[in-house]
Design a protein around this motif. Structure first.
Motif, mmCIF file in Angstrom:
data_model
loop_
_atom_site.group_PDB
_atom_site.id
_atom_site.type_symbol
_atom_site.label_atom_id
_atom_site.label_comp_id
_atom_site.label_asym_id
_atom_site.label_seq_id
_atom_site.Cartn_x
_atom_site.Cartn_y
_atom_site.Cartn_z
ATOM 1 N N ARG A 257 36.460 42.967 37.331
ATOM 2 C CA ARG A 257 35.535 43.633 38.249
ATOM 3 C C ARG A 257 36.194 43.868 39.608
ATOM 4 N NH1 ARG A 257 31.653 41.457 41.829
ATOM 5 N NH2 ARG A 257 29.928 42.883 42.310
ATOM 6 N N ARG A 258 36.912 42.858 40.108
ATOM 7 C CA ARG A 258 37.577 43.007 41.402
ATOM 8 C C ARG A 258 38.678 44.061 41.316
ATOM 9 N NH1 ARG A 258 38.189 39.609 46.039
ATOM 10 N NH2 ARG A 258 37.069 37.927 45.004
ATOM 11 N N ASN B 258 38.858 46.621 39.187
ATOM 12 C CA ASN B 258 38.236 47.945 39.079
ATOM 13 C C ASN B 258 37.682 48.414 40.421
ATOM 14 O OD1 ASN B 258 38.772 48.195 36.332
ATOM 15 N ND2 ASN B 258 36.839 47.217 35.728
ATOM 16 N N THR C 153 39.364 38.955 38.964
ATOM 17 C CA THR C 153 38.566 39.420 37.834
ATOM 18 C C THR C 153 38.783 40.905 37.571
ATOM 19 O OG1 THR C 153 36.710 39.947 39.279
ATOM 20 C CG2 THR C 153 36.777 37.719 38.342
#
Length: 395
Positions: free
Chosen positions: A106-107, A109, A104
């Motif tokens: 998020r992962r 970042n 993702t």
């Protein structure tokens, strides 16, 4: 019509360096969809324009699944292991969605600070070695391998194995299936470990998708983790790091521009992705499942077609002054990561790593230059990627 088209040898020439053969521009104007013969496989169509290339990459009438079992146009005699790349929706959509949940934004970042630390460690190792140094050996190879191995959960002491497997799977002269079997066997061992002792890494997330949700077969799990993420996640970045630095150091005004305006680094990464070809030829042919018209050409049912990424990325109908590297380009809808269903799964990870690399290198080495002498740059030959095998730099 097919029978009146001249069939050209493809790749058109053995282009080394970051250059794109001028014949791409010539043919784009005269024959934007033309006939080519690769070293192995049947005669194929080849697109050179931006819109035609996007059509081939997105139109469901051009099928990757239909290519399986065919004498596909290719650079090496042995057929490559393709995994998820050899599928069409809905199977491809299912696997890509599952892998996307693990990888993702998020992962990615969250990984950036760790990637910075790895890049700084590689840069410090270069400094400790002393000037001049081979940037490929000391930065371009260890940095992305460390990042992707940490993401997936590969033990530190095993990282050297992946340089051997990556070379084998991208070398046109080596048997690819034996390398794939070794990689899969290793990854199966890691999968078994994650079942016994789950961790907070991407491989554990894939194992859960396989075991808890029953949405992956064991072979699909190994294919995504091994080829879809581990190898492609390291090879593209490790090749483009020296490509990018070679482009900057042979055009030092661009290097100075990034030092003075580091906020341009994200745009610079996108521009160099557009400008610098990664592969020596178009890969992964699609096969027409029915007659399809592209401009004045009809691709007949059952015929293969290749989509040229460098050809599309230099199309003057889309990119103003396409032969110029411009970090202030206002519009840059390049297709360096592909387009449509098969858009590169690790694109955001690659972008992050390349941005971090430029941030660290321009900060740590404000006076970086190519080392003097003919031995400074040695280009890869006989591989599915193109870039420096050795890039000696000094400061």
């Amino acid at each position: 019509m097919t029978e009146t088209q001249q069939v050209r040898t493809y790749p058109f020439s053995e282009e080394l360096g970051i250059h794109v053969d001028p014949i791409y521009a010539e043919l784009r104007s005269a024959e934007p969809v033309n006939r080519v013969q690769m070293p192995y496989g049947e005669v194929s169509w080849l697109t050179l324009g931006y819109e035609d290339t996007k059509t081939v990459l997105t139109d469901p009438r051009f099928s990757r699944a239909a290519a399986q079992g065919q004498d596909q146009p290719r650079l090496r005699e042995e057929m490559a292991y393709e995994g998820i790349v050899g599928l069409d929706p809905p199977d491809h959509t299912r696997l890509r969605k599952l892998a996307g949940k693990a990888l993702t934004a998020r992962r990615v970042n969250a990984m950036r600070p760790h990637a910075v630390r790895i890049a700084e460690k590689c840069a410090d190792d270069m400094i400790a070695h002393g000037s001049p140094v081979d940037l490929v050996e000391h930065f371009a190879l260890p940095f992305p391998i460390a990042v992707i191995c940490d993401l997936i959960g590969v033990p530190f002491e095993d990282r050297g194995k992946f340089r051997v497997w990556t070379d084998g799977l991208t070398n046109t002269a080596k048997p690819v299936m034996s390398q794939a079997e070794e990689l899969f066997a290793y990854m199966a061992t890691l999968v078994a470990q994650r079942r016994e002792e789950p961790t907070d890494d991407l491989l554990t997330a894939l194992v859960r998708a396989r075991d808890d949700e029953d949405q992956l077969t064991e072979q699909e799990l190994l294919s995504i983790a091994s080829v879809g993420l581990l190898l492609t996640g390291s090879e593209a970045v490790s090749t483009h790091i020296p490509n990018f630095l070679y482009a900057l150091l042979t055009s030092p005004e661009h290097y100075e521009q990034l030092k003075a305006e580091p906020e341009l680094i994200p745009a610079a990464v996108e521009e160099m992705l557009r400008f610098i070809p990664l592969n020596p030829a178009a890969l992964f042919p699609r096969y027409a499942t029915e007659d399809v018209k592209l401009g004045t050409i009809v691709v007949r049912e059952g015929e293969p077609i290749l989509a040229s990424i460098p050809g599309a990325n230099r199309d003057p109908e889309v990119f103003a002054e396409p032969e110029k590297m411009d970090f202030t380009r206002e519009s840059n809808p390049h297709v360096a990561f592909g387009h449509g269903p098969h858009h590169c799964l690790g694109a955001q990870l690659a972008r992050m790593e390349l941005q971090v690399m430029l941030e660290v290198i321009t900060t740590k080495f404000p006076n970086l230059r190519l080392a003097e002498g003919d031995e400074g740059v040695e280009w890869k030959r006989g591989l599915l990627v193109r870039g420096p095998k050795k890039l000696r730099v000094a400061w």
